[in-house]
Design a protein around this motif. Sequence first.
Motif, mmCIF file in Angstrom:
data_model
loop_
_atom_site.group_PDB
_atom_site.id
_atom_site.type_symbol
_atom_site.label_atom_id
_atom_site.label_comp_id
_atom_site.label_asym_id
_atom_site.label_seq_id
_atom_site.Cartn_x
_atom_site.Cartn_y
_atom_site.Cartn_z
ATOM 1 N N THR A 146 0.857 -1.174 0.000
ATOM 2 C CA THR A 146 0.000 0.000 0.000
ATOM 3 C C THR A 146 0.892 1.222 0.000
ATOM 4 N N ILE A 147 0.583 2.159 -0.872
ATOM 5 C CA ILE A 147 1.328 3.405 -0.953
ATOM 6 C C ILE A 147 0.328 4.542 -0.783
ATOM 7 N N VAL A 148 0.616 5.441 0.146
ATOM 8 C CA VAL A 148 -0.217 6.618 0.380
ATOM 9 C C VAL A 148 0.510 7.816 -0.225
ATOM 10 N N GLN A 207 -9.806 10.428 -3.626
ATOM 11 C CA GLN A 207 -8.900 10.814 -2.547
ATOM 12 C C GLN A 207 -9.655 10.731 -1.224
ATOM 13 N N VAL A 208 -8.908 10.532 -0.146
ATOM 14 C CA VAL A 208 -9.482 10.399 1.197
ATOM 15 C C VAL A 208 -8.773 11.360 2.140
ATOM 16 N N CYS A 222 -5.740 15.698 1.944
ATOM 17 C CA CYS A 222 -6.281 14.524 1.263
ATOM 18 C C CYS A 222 -5.141 13.753 0.610
ATOM 19 N N GLY A 223 -5.425 12.539 0.202
ATOM 20 C CA GLY A 223 -4.410 11.749 -0.479
ATOM 21 C C GLY A 223 -4.998 10.598 -1.268
ATOM 22 N N LEU A 224 -4.162 10.050 -2.126
ATOM 23 C CA LEU A 224 -4.494 8.889 -2.963
ATOM 24 C C LEU A 224 -3.896 7.635 -2.344
ATOM 25 N N TYR A 269 -3.006 19.663 15.069
ATOM 26 C CA TYR A 269 -2.506 19.110 13.815
ATOM 27 C C TYR A 269 -2.400 17.599 13.987
ATOM 28 N N ALA A 270 -2.945 16.882 13.034
ATOM 29 C CA ALA A 270 -2.784 15.426 13.027
ATOM 30 C C ALA A 270 -2.831 14.941 11.587
ATOM 31 N N LYS A 271 -1.956 14.019 11.281
ATOM 32 C CA LYS A 271 -1.913 13.439 9.944
ATOM 33 C C LYS A 271 -1.647 11.950 10.072
ATOM 34 N N ALA A 272 -2.244 11.194 9.187
ATOM 35 C CA ALA A 272 -2.131 9.741 9.200
ATOM 36 C C ALA A 272 -0.669 9.297 9.121
ATOM 37 N N GLY A 273 -0.390 8.191 9.782
ATOM 38 C CA GLY A 273 0.925 7.577 9.696
ATOM 39 C C GLY A 273 1.013 6.708 8.445
#
Length: 184
Positions: free
Chosen positions: A30-32, A54-55, A73-75, A153-157
Amino acid sequence: MARRAGALVGVGLACAGLVTVTAAEAAAETIVIDGYTQTVVESSGTPVLCPANQVLLGQSHSGDENGSTTYYCGLLLIDGQMAQVSAPTWSTDQRESNSFFTAPADQVLVGRQHTGDENGSTRYATATLSAWGRTVELASYRWTPAQRESGSYAKAGDYEVMVGRQHSGDETGQTRYQFARIAD
């Protein structure tokens, strides 16, 4: 980095119809990829939705209700294929000063809308992910530690997407974010 570049080239060629990639041929990974970012005035009532496929990967906020909220957001590439994101479903409104929202099982956040101050309403947009004709499952759900909303601030790992958020009080109150990992 070379695997990411190779996967992106492979996806690009497959999308252009120049090569056919089967699930058996794709690397099991999986690549984010960071994508669209939008900043709005929190109290404006502007609905923010990630672009097609995108999510939400994260969110930040600065100041009070007239401050800025940024959405990240990201793919997702899953086994070499870009994940497909369903049409969004909006939640019902809830009062921001006592809000708690988690996406239904195996769904992700793709948007949010807030109107007014801490007594205003907030709602969330959720969607399902699919790749290779199957629904993408999520695992390892986790909440971030609480932080003051006015500087949050929070961003997915790695391999994660955003699936929930909780807030209490005004801009000096505490906010937590929930993330989940793309299941292997």
